[in-house]
Enzyme design. Structure first.
Site, PDB file in Angstrom:
ATOM      1  N   GLU A  94      -8.268 -12.781  13.511  1.00 47.82           N
ATOM      2  CA  GLU A  94      -7.960 -11.752  12.516  1.00 47.82           C
ATOM      3  C   GLU A  94      -9.248 -11.174  11.939  1.00 47.82           C
ATOM      4  OE1 GLU A  94      -4.735 -10.535  11.688  1.00 47.82           O
ATOM      5  OE2 GLU A  94      -4.598 -11.567  13.598  1.00 47.82           O
ATOM      6  N   ALA A 122      35.898  51.470   1.602  1.00 44.35           N
ATOM      7  CA  ALA A 122      34.866  50.774   0.828  1.00 44.35           C
ATOM      8  C   ALA A 122      35.402  50.433  -0.552  1.00 44.35           C
ATOM      9  CB  ALA A 122      33.632  51.655   0.723  1.00 44.35           C
ATOM     10  N   ARG A 131       0.802  -1.221   0.000  1.00 47.93           N
ATOM     11  CA  ARG A 131       0.000   0.000   0.000  1.00 47.93           C
ATOM     12  C   ARG A 131       0.840   1.279   0.000  1.00 47.93           C
ATOM     13  NH1 ARG A 131      -3.780  -1.649   4.847  1.00 47.93           N
ATOM     14  NH2 ARG A 131      -2.162  -3.241   5.049  1.00 47.93           N
ATOM     15  N   GLN A 160      13.233 -14.803   5.135  1.00 46.85           N
ATOM     16  CA  GLN A 160      11.947 -15.447   4.837  1.00 46.85           C
ATOM     17  C   GLN A 160      11.740 -15.255   3.329  1.00 46.85           C
ATOM     18  OE1 GLN A 160       8.362 -13.461   6.023  1.00 46.85           O
ATOM     19  NE2 GLN A 160       7.212 -15.356   6.274  1.00 46.85           N
ATOM     20  N   ASN A 208      33.789  45.277  12.636  1.00 44.20           N
ATOM     21  CA  ASN A 208      32.590  45.581  11.860  1.00 44.20           C
ATOM     22  C   ASN A 208      32.857  45.220  10.400  1.00 44.20           C
ATOM     23  OD1 ASN A 208      30.420  46.780  10.470  1.00 44.20           O
ATOM     24  ND2 ASN A 208      30.081  48.128  12.211  1.00 44.20           N
ATOM     25  N   TYR A 238      30.011  37.375   2.873  1.00 46.16           N
ATOM     26  CA  TYR A 238      30.459  35.984   2.977  1.00 46.16           C
ATOM     27  C   TYR A 238      31.741  35.940   3.794  1.00 46.16           C
ATOM     28  CZ  TYR A 238      32.454  31.454   1.999  1.00 46.16           C
ATOM     29  OH  TYR A 238      33.014  30.213   2.162  1.00 46.16           O
ATOM     30  N   GLY A 291       3.157 -15.298   6.039  1.00 48.02           N
ATOM     31  CA  GLY A 291       2.495 -14.922   7.283  1.00 48.02           C
ATOM     32  C   GLY A 291       3.456 -14.684   8.437  1.00 48.02           C
ATOM     33  N   THR A 292       2.925 -14.073   9.502  1.00 48.10           N
ATOM     34  CA  THR A 292       3.768 -13.674  10.637  1.00 48.10           C
ATOM     35  C   THR A 292       4.331 -14.879  11.406  1.00 48.10           C
ATOM     36  OG1 THR A 292       1.701 -13.370  11.861  1.00 48.10           O
ATOM     37  CG2 THR A 292       2.754 -11.389  11.028  1.00 48.10           C
ATOM     38  N   ASN A 343      -5.015  -6.656  18.898  1.00 43.77           N
ATOM     39  CA  ASN A 343      -3.665  -7.190  19.046  1.00 43.77           C
ATOM     40  C   ASN A 343      -2.694  -6.230  18.377  1.00 43.77           C
ATOM     41  OD1 ASN A 343      -1.355  -8.868  19.096  1.00 43.77           O
ATOM     42  ND2 ASN A 343      -1.916  -9.783  17.125  1.00 43.77           N
TER      43      ASN A 343
HETATM   44  C1  UD1 Z   1      -0.805  -8.363  12.223  1.00 44.38           C
HETATM   45  C2  UD1 Z   1      -1.502  -9.322  13.182  1.00 44.38           C
HETATM   46  C3  UD1 Z   1      -2.758  -8.651  13.743  1.00 44.38           C
HETATM   47  C4  UD1 Z   1      -2.393  -7.356  14.401  1.00 44.38           C
HETATM   48  C5  UD1 Z   1      -1.577  -6.456  13.452  1.00 44.38           C
HETATM   49  C6  UD1 Z   1      -1.029  -5.293  14.225  1.00 44.38           C
HETATM   50  C7  UD1 Z   1      -1.099 -11.615  12.436  1.00 44.38           C
HETATM   51  C8  UD1 Z   1      -1.634 -12.778  11.715  1.00 44.38           C
HETATM   52  N1  UD1 Z   1      -1.859 -10.517  12.493  1.00 44.38           N
HETATM   53  O1  UD1 Z   1      -1.684  -8.143  11.116  1.00 44.38           O
HETATM   54  O2  UD1 Z   1      -3.382  -9.501  14.673  1.00 44.38           O
HETATM   55  O3  UD1 Z   1      -3.557  -6.700  14.815  1.00 44.38           O
HETATM   56  O4  UD1 Z   1      -0.475  -7.172  12.895  1.00 44.38           O
HETATM   57  O5  UD1 Z   1      -0.399  -4.369  13.386  1.00 44.38           O
HETATM   58  O6  UD1 Z   1      -0.019 -11.684  12.959  1.00 44.38           O
HETATM   59  N2  UD1 Z   1       5.597  -9.958   8.050  1.00 44.38           N
HETATM   60  C9  UD1 Z   1       6.645 -10.778   7.683  1.00 44.38           C
HETATM   61  N3  UD1 Z   1       6.392 -11.866   6.922  1.00 44.38           N
HETATM   62  C10 UD1 Z   1       5.152 -12.216   6.507  1.00 44.38           C
HETATM   63  C11 UD1 Z   1       4.096 -11.374   6.879  1.00 44.38           C
HETATM   64  C12 UD1 Z   1       4.333 -10.255   7.663  1.00 44.38           C
HETATM   65  O7  UD1 Z   1       7.783 -10.515   8.042  1.00 44.38           O
HETATM   66  O8  UD1 Z   1       5.029 -13.237   5.819  1.00 44.38           O
HETATM   67  C13 UD1 Z   1       5.882  -8.778   8.874  1.00 44.38           C
HETATM   68  C14 UD1 Z   1       5.572  -7.478   8.151  1.00 44.38           C
HETATM   69  O9  UD1 Z   1       6.717  -6.962   7.499  1.00 44.38           O
HETATM   70  C15 UD1 Z   1       5.135  -6.571   9.283  1.00 44.38           C
HETATM   71  C16 UD1 Z   1       4.542  -7.527  10.305  1.00 44.38           C
HETATM   72  O10 UD1 Z   1       5.045  -8.801  10.012  1.00 44.38           O
HETATM   73  O11 UD1 Z   1       6.233  -5.900   9.854  1.00 44.38           O
HETATM   74  C17 UD1 Z   1       3.021  -7.516  10.295  1.00 44.38           C
HETATM   75  O12 UD1 Z   1       2.552  -7.975   9.054  1.00 44.38           O
HETATM   76  P1  UD1 Z   1       1.248  -7.449   8.391  1.00 44.38           P
HETATM   77  O13 UD1 Z   1       1.022  -8.164   7.124  1.00 44.38           O
HETATM   78  O14 UD1 Z   1       1.273  -5.964   8.340  1.00 44.38           O
HETATM   79  O15 UD1 Z   1       0.170  -7.964   9.475  1.00 44.38           O
HETATM   80  P2  UD1 Z   1      -1.266  -7.399   9.737  1.00 44.38           P
HETATM   81  O16 UD1 Z   1      -2.201  -7.923   8.700  1.00 44.38           O
HETATM   82  O17 UD1 Z   1      -1.200  -5.953   9.945  1.00 44.38           O
END
Ligand code: UD1
Ligand code: CA
Length: 496
Positions: free
Chosen positions: A167, A436, A13, A83, A390, A379, A88-89, A182
């Protein structure tokens, strides 16, 4: 403790070529805030440093980390885990697993949540640490938001204990009305975390391995879950888009402004100041609107900064007045000095007390002693200027011969007439006066008047009179135009 910073996400985004965690807030990359806080939590003694999970834009992020560690050895402890695919996180944290010390708890931070304070995190770590021994708790940083849209929701049992995190995309409409969210920031017992991460499944709306699913696992395993909240809401705000970044910048700046005012600084509008670094102020400092402070700036008591000034890495003494639109960079300014409007102090400008630098005067790498003045259009570069000097309007130190820089020395009590050039290296002796318009190419002796301009003469003279041209007939003019057109046509044809 282990600290893992998740920073592999793409940040779609943002619509930027730069990885999201390298976007800047108050002039500093988001990831650097998180690293600064992580390093201060781990302390100098800690052998291990924060682990950054990189993925999207990994090359840029690693380059950034390498440069940081070159600039500041504190960052040398930072390591990365790759990664390759962003699943996912939970999957992200899994990539760092082999680097974790199982004897220590693990704090999870987000590369796009820059402003969580050390205090808030210390509080969270204490919560997890509550029960020493094998039964460490899981500590979760939550936040109550009037608009919780987009965040994971904290689902609690009737007794108030945390049951799970759901989520947004997987939530029922009843769960969506939960306002406790969260933040993503949590402390986990590392041994259990290993087990939980391996058991994660991607059976959800996004097909991702959610770190948040470990909460329900912890509940099942009987691991106590404790929650706390940050002091300020902006501490838990994540940055996903440019408007969120701008909103966080304003919140951050307003917080700095509030702290300044609490310390005795007057701001004519707390919404119109930008501090991109550290600003230290004595009491009764006044700052007008639109000023930007960068790097490390300190303003001693009673100093007043006019509107729209930019001040970077500078130290200003007591009761200094800086008038509107002045630009001060790498300078030292003594007590009671008056700068501007429209003045420019460049690196190495070192002014003693009660020095006046006026409009359109530039000072670079020069020492100016007490009670000296350069009030208009001058300058002063690579110079040593004495006391009570001065420097007249339009004076220029010619410090550069096209290859090398040379020094100008102006001793105490010198008076330099307007529009003088001092061709360096050159010295003006104590008490000397330069007439001057002088172009000084040799040293000027003390206490004498030195002038280098041609002697003034007055002659009898007749100013030339404008010759009156004869009026040209209208017909002739029309003919001329026709002839011109014909010529143009011919040449165009000729080209073909
Ligand atoms: C996540 C949380 C959500 C929380 C929110 C807070 C999960 C599943 N959801 O959602 O509960 O309310 O953050 O801001 O954890 N990232 C990785 N690898 C990945 C995906 C993400 O390193 O595969 C990192 C991103 O760079 C970022 C962070 O994890 O720094 C959060 O990822 P993002 O996709 O923004 O999670 P949200 O959907 O915001
Ligand atoms: Ca996010």
């Amino acid at each position: 403790m282990n600290i893992v910073i998740l920073a592999a996400g793409q940040g779609k985004r943002m619509k930027s070529a730069l990885p999201k965690v390298l976007q800047t807030l108050a002039g500093k990359p988001l990831l650097q805030y998180v690293l600064d806080t992580a390093l201060s939590l781990q302390g100098k003694q800690s052998k291990t440093g924060p682990i950054v999970v990189v993925g999207h834009g990994a090359v840029d992020v690693k380059d950034f980390l390498l440069n940081l560690s070159k600039e500041d050895s504190r960052f040398a402890k930072v390591t990365t885990a790759l990664q390759a695919e962003q699943k996912g996180t939970g999957h992200a944290l899994l990539q760092a697993l082999s680097k974790l010390d199982v004897q220590e708890p693990t704090l999870v931070l987000y590369g796009d949540v820059p402003l969580t304070s050390k205090d808030t995190l210390s509080k969270l770590l204490k919560l997890a640490d509550g029960v020493r021994g094998q039964d460490a708790a899981l500590a979760l940083l939550t936040q109550n938001l009037t608009n919780p849209t987009g965040y994971g929701r904290i689902v609690r049992d009737t007794d108030g204990s945390v049951a799970a995190i759901v989520e947004e995309k997987d939530a029922t409409s009843a769960q969506k009305s939960i306002q406790e969210i969260n933040t993503g920031i949590m402390v986990l017992p590392t041994n259990a975390l290993k087990r939980w991460l391996k058991a994660l499944r991607a059976s959800n709306a996004q097909g991702e391995y959610y770190l948040t699913d470990v909460i329900a696992m912890a509940v099942k395993d009987g691991v106590p879950i404790r929650t706390t909240q940050a002091t300020h809401e902006f501490e838990t705000v994540g940055v996903n888009s440019r408007d969120q970044l701008a909103a966080l910048e304003r919140a951050h700046q307003l917080h700095i402004a509030t702290q300044l005012m609490a310390a005795g600084v007057s701001l004519s509008d707390p919404a119109r100041i930008d501090v991109r670094g550290t600003l230290e102020c004595g009491t009764d400092v006044f700052i007008d609107v639109g000023c930007i402070f960068e790097g490390d700036v300190s303003l001693a008591a009673g100093t007043k900064i006019g509107p729209y000034c930019v001040i970077r890495n500078s130290v200003l003494g007591k009761d200094v007045i800086v008038n509107a639109y002045s630009h001060i960079d790498g300078a030292k300014v003594g007590n009671q000095s008056i700068i501007g409007p429209y003045a420019r102090l460049r690196p190495g400008a070192d002014l003693a007390n009660d020095v006046h630098i006026g409009n359109f005067v530039e000072v670079k790498n020069s020492k100016i002693a007490a009670n000296s003045k350069a009030n208009h259009l001058a300058y002063v570069g690579d110079s040593i200027v004495g006391s009570r000097v001065n420097i007249g309007a339009g004076t220029i130190t010619c410090n550069y011969d096209g290859v090398n820089k040379h020094q100008t020395i102006i001793e105490d009590d010198v008076f330099i007439g307007s529009d003088t050039q001092l061709v360096a290296p050159v010295r003006v002796g104590r008490g000397a006066t330069l007439g001057a318009g002088t172009t000084l190419t040799k040293d000027a002796p003390a206490n004498q008047l030195t002038v280098s301009r041609a002697r003034q003469v007055s002659l009898q003279w007749q100013r030339p009179v404008k010759q009156v041209k004869k009026p040209v007939a209208k017909k002739a003019v029309a003919k001329k135009v026709l002839v011109k057109k014909a010529v143009v046509k011919k040449t165009v044809k000729g080209k073909k």
